[in-house]
Design a protein around this motif. Structure first.
Motif, mmCIF file in Angstrom:
data_model
loop_
_atom_site.group_PDB
_atom_site.id
_atom_site.type_symbol
_atom_site.label_atom_id
_atom_site.label_comp_id
_atom_site.label_asym_id
_atom_site.label_seq_id
_atom_site.Cartn_x
_atom_site.Cartn_y
_atom_site.Cartn_z
ATOM 1 N N ASN A 22 17.320 10.462 4.333
ATOM 2 C CA ASN A 22 18.073 11.552 3.727
ATOM 3 C C ASN A 22 18.324 12.597 4.819
ATOM 4 O O ASN A 22 17.386 13.220 5.307
ATOM 5 C CB ASN A 22 17.203 12.105 2.586
ATOM 6 C CG ASN A 22 17.844 13.278 1.878
ATOM 7 O OD1 ASN A 22 18.882 13.782 2.276
ATOM 8 N ND2 ASN A 22 17.187 13.723 0.830
ATOM 9 N N ILE A 24 20.420 15.988 6.348
ATOM 10 C CA ILE A 24 21.220 17.184 6.070
ATOM 11 C C ILE A 24 21.589 17.821 7.407
ATOM 12 O O ILE A 24 20.708 18.081 8.239
ATOM 13 C CB ILE A 24 20.438 18.177 5.187
ATOM 14 C CG1 ILE A 24 20.275 17.591 3.776
ATOM 15 C CG2 ILE A 24 21.138 19.534 5.113
ATOM 16 C CD1 ILE A 24 19.244 18.269 2.927
ATOM 17 N N TYR A 48 10.872 18.716 4.719
ATOM 18 C CA TYR A 48 11.806 18.071 5.653
ATOM 19 C C TYR A 48 11.259 18.115 7.079
ATOM 20 O O TYR A 48 10.427 18.960 7.404
ATOM 21 C CB TYR A 48 13.175 18.783 5.629
ATOM 22 C CG TYR A 48 14.053 18.361 4.485
ATOM 23 C CD1 TYR A 48 15.140 17.518 4.683
ATOM 24 C CD2 TYR A 48 13.802 18.806 3.184
ATOM 25 C CE1 TYR A 48 15.949 17.122 3.612
ATOM 26 C CE2 TYR A 48 14.590 18.417 2.119
ATOM 27 C CZ TYR A 48 15.666 17.572 2.340
ATOM 28 O OH TYR A 48 16.458 17.174 1.291
ATOM 29 N N LYS A 101 13.128 12.502 5.256
ATOM 30 C CA LYS A 101 14.024 13.643 4.984
ATOM 31 C C LYS A 101 14.145 14.481 6.257
ATOM 32 O O LYS A 101 13.143 14.956 6.788
ATOM 33 C CB LYS A 101 13.459 14.527 3.866
ATOM 34 C CG LYS A 101 13.248 13.796 2.555
ATOM 35 C CD LYS A 101 12.892 14.764 1.429
ATOM 36 C CE LYS A 101 11.592 15.489 1.658
ATOM 37 N NZ LYS A 101 11.241 16.375 0.526
ATOM 38 N N LYS A 126 23.683 13.912 3.326
ATOM 39 C CA LYS A 126 23.662 14.219 1.898
ATOM 40 C C LYS A 126 24.557 15.428 1.644
ATOM 41 O O LYS A 126 25.344 15.461 0.733
ATOM 42 C CB LYS A 126 22.229 14.512 1.468
ATOM 43 C CG LYS A 126 22.004 14.403 -0.023
ATOM 44 C CD LYS A 126 20.530 14.459 -0.363
ATOM 45 C CE LYS A 126 20.294 14.128 -1.807
ATOM 46 N NZ LYS A 126 20.283 12.698 -2.092
ATOM 47 N N PHE A 127 24.390 16.432 2.499
ATOM 48 C CA PHE A 127 25.300 17.588 2.501
ATOM 49 C C PHE A 127 25.157 18.339 3.814
ATOM 50 O O PHE A 127 24.308 18.014 4.645
ATOM 51 C CB PHE A 127 25.072 18.514 1.293
ATOM 52 C CG PHE A 127 23.692 19.099 1.156
ATOM 53 C CD1 PHE A 127 23.326 20.250 1.841
ATOM 54 C CD2 PHE A 127 22.762 18.523 0.300
ATOM 55 C CE1 PHE A 127 22.063 20.796 1.706
ATOM 56 C CE2 PHE A 127 21.490 19.065 0.145
ATOM 57 C CZ PHE A 127 21.141 20.211 0.856
ATOM 58 N N LYS A 180 30.825 18.328 0.181
ATOM 59 C CA LYS A 180 29.475 18.206 0.743
ATOM 60 C C LYS A 180 29.009 19.438 1.512
ATOM 61 O O LYS A 180 28.025 19.348 2.261
ATOM 62 C CB LYS A 180 29.412 17.000 1.679
ATOM 63 C CG LYS A 180 29.397 15.680 0.932
ATOM 64 C CD LYS A 180 29.016 14.541 1.836
ATOM 65 C CE LYS A 180 28.694 13.299 1.013
ATOM 66 N NZ LYS A 180 27.820 12.391 1.682
ATOM 67 N N GLU A 204 17.515 19.228 -5.501
ATOM 68 C CA GLU A 204 17.320 18.024 -4.683
ATOM 69 C C GLU A 204 15.844 17.621 -4.720
ATOM 70 O O GLU A 204 15.503 16.465 -4.883
ATOM 71 C CB GLU A 204 17.718 18.303 -3.214
ATOM 72 C CG GLU A 204 19.168 18.688 -3.003
ATOM 73 C CD GLU A 204 20.131 17.577 -3.340
ATOM 74 O OE1 GLU A 204 19.759 16.395 -3.192
ATOM 75 O OE2 GLU A 204 21.255 17.866 -3.768
#
Length: 211
Positions: A22, A24, A48, A101, A126-127, A180, A204
């Motif tokens: 995951n 970001i 994260y 993450k 993811k964004f 996103k 999330e």
């Protein structure tokens, strides 16, 4: 001796993870946006792992490896380090970490970086967490640091902001078109900014917990 890009391609293409992490992307308009502080909070509160593209390149140079020497020479000559090289370091850091993450900070810096990252890693973020901070506020914060840092001067700040508008803004626009981008109003006090960040991450976190 192969080029640094050949080495990067060989390494990243020879490995693939069954479960995609995951990811970001964390971007901002320049130094002084407060994204470093907020990344530390996200790591602490949401578990994260924070990966800074710049830190990884500096660590590689410091290691004295052949790859690091090549990177250092390119920077000395004013050349841009190829996307594949930075992506290789990011992918290695992801693969060697037990977490799934990741916050990738300060990358992609341009559209070429973005396209290369998705192609090489087959990971789409993811964004994108975008710290939107006015240029004047970043100037005020940086000049108030008074840490004797060479890059903390008005000219450098304005130059980096201009580079952001020319190079990184298209990345934001690309992901914005895909729904996103999570824009954070970063001119507010640190705690207020984190409340906004928490609102983005809490749903999330709940989703992951309930899986």
């Amino acid at each position: 001796m192969g080029s640094v890009v050949d080495a990067a391609n060989k390494e990243v293409n020879g490995t693939s993870s069954a479960k995609k992490p995951n990811v970001i992307f964390v971007l901002a308009g320049g130094p002084g946006s407060g994204k470093g502080t907020q990344c530390a909070y996200i790591v602490e509160h949401f578990g994260y792992t924070h990966l800074s593209a710049g830190d990884l390149l500096r660590a590689e140079i410091k290691s004295g490896s052949e790859n690091g020497t090549m990177i250092q020479n390119m920077i000395k000559e004013g050349k841009i380090v190829p996307s594949e090289v930075t992506i290789k370091l990011l992918q290695k850091a992801i693969q060697e970490n037990g977490n799934d993450k990741f916050l990738i900070d300060g990358f992609p810096r341009n559209e070429e970086n973005r396209a290369a990252f998705e192609k090489v890693t087959e990971i789409e973020p993811k964004f994108v967490l975008f710290f939107d901070c006015p240029e004047e506020e970043m100037e005020r914060r940086l000049l108030g640091r008074n840490q004797g840092r060479e890059d903390d001067n008005i000219e450098t700040i304005r130059k980096r902001f201009k580079v952001f508008l020319e190079s990184s803004l298209p990345v934001i626009q690309y992901y914005e078109a895909k729904g996103k981008v999570r824009k954070i109003h970063a001119a507010k006090p640190i705690e207020d900014v984190f409340q906004e960040v928490k609102a983005v991450f809490s749903p999330e976190a709940e989703k992951v917990k309930n899986q």
